[in-house]
Scaffold this motif. Sequence first.
Motif, PDB file in Angstrom:
ATOM      1  N   THR A  45       0.834  -1.210   0.000  1.00 54.86           N
ATOM      2  CA  THR A  45       0.000   0.000   0.000  1.00 54.86           C
ATOM      3  C   THR A  45       0.863   1.252   0.000  1.00 54.86           C
ATOM      4  O   THR A  45       0.594   2.211  -0.731  1.00 54.86           O
ATOM      5  N   GLY A  46       1.918   1.253   0.796  1.00 53.56           N
ATOM      6  CA  GLY A  46       2.822   2.404   0.813  1.00 53.56           C
ATOM      7  C   GLY A  46       3.533   2.589  -0.517  1.00 53.56           C
ATOM      8  O   GLY A  46       3.709   3.717  -0.988  1.00 53.56           O
ATOM      9  N   PHE A  47       3.949   1.493  -1.127  1.00 52.64           N
ATOM     10  CA  PHE A  47       4.630   1.568  -2.422  1.00 52.64           C
ATOM     11  C   PHE A  47       3.701   2.116  -3.502  1.00 52.64           C
ATOM     12  O   PHE A  47       4.081   3.005  -4.264  1.00 52.64           O
ATOM     13  N   VAL A  48       2.490   1.591  -3.569  1.00 55.27           N
ATOM     14  CA  VAL A  48       1.532   2.064  -4.581  1.00 55.27           C
ATOM     15  C   VAL A  48       1.148   3.516  -4.309  1.00 55.27           C
ATOM     16  O   VAL A  48       0.990   4.319  -5.243  1.00 55.27           O
ATOM     17  N   ASN A  49       1.041   3.882  -3.037  1.00 60.35           N
ATOM     18  CA  ASN A  49       0.665   5.247  -2.683  1.00 60.35           C
ATOM     19  C   ASN A  49       1.759   6.247  -3.061  1.00 60.35           C
ATOM     20  O   ASN A  49       1.477   7.415  -3.280  1.00 60.35           O
ATOM     21  N   SER A  50       3.001   5.804  -3.152  1.00 59.66           N
ATOM     22  CA  SER A  50       4.091   6.714  -3.492  1.00 59.66           C
ATOM     23  C   SER A  50       4.001   7.197  -4.940  1.00 59.66           C
ATOM     24  O   SER A  50       4.642   8.199  -5.289  1.00 59.66           O
ATOM     25  N   PHE A  51       3.209   6.533  -5.769  1.00 63.21           N
ATOM     26  CA  PHE A  51       3.055   6.956  -7.159  1.00 63.21           C
ATOM     27  C   PHE A  51       1.962   8.009  -7.353  1.00 63.21           C
ATOM     28  O   PHE A  51       1.823   8.546  -8.445  1.00 63.21           O
TER      29      PHE A  51
END
Length: 62
Positions: A54-60
């Motif tokens: 979730t954090g990785f996808v949110n960084s985009f």
Amino acid sequence: MTIAVQLLVFILTIFSILLVVGIPVTLASPGQWEKSKNLIYTGAGIWAGLVIITGFVNSFIA
């Protein structure tokens, strides 16, 4: 992309609620720790993976 993050957060929230309810019940039940230890560790691993994804996808999202 925003819908994907919202879906991931929803899944993470539901899974967190299940863990918050399920783990104390398992630990409070006599003799259940030995039977459910692997399930609890697996659930914690899935939860951690969901947090990272979730954090990785949110960084985009700008």
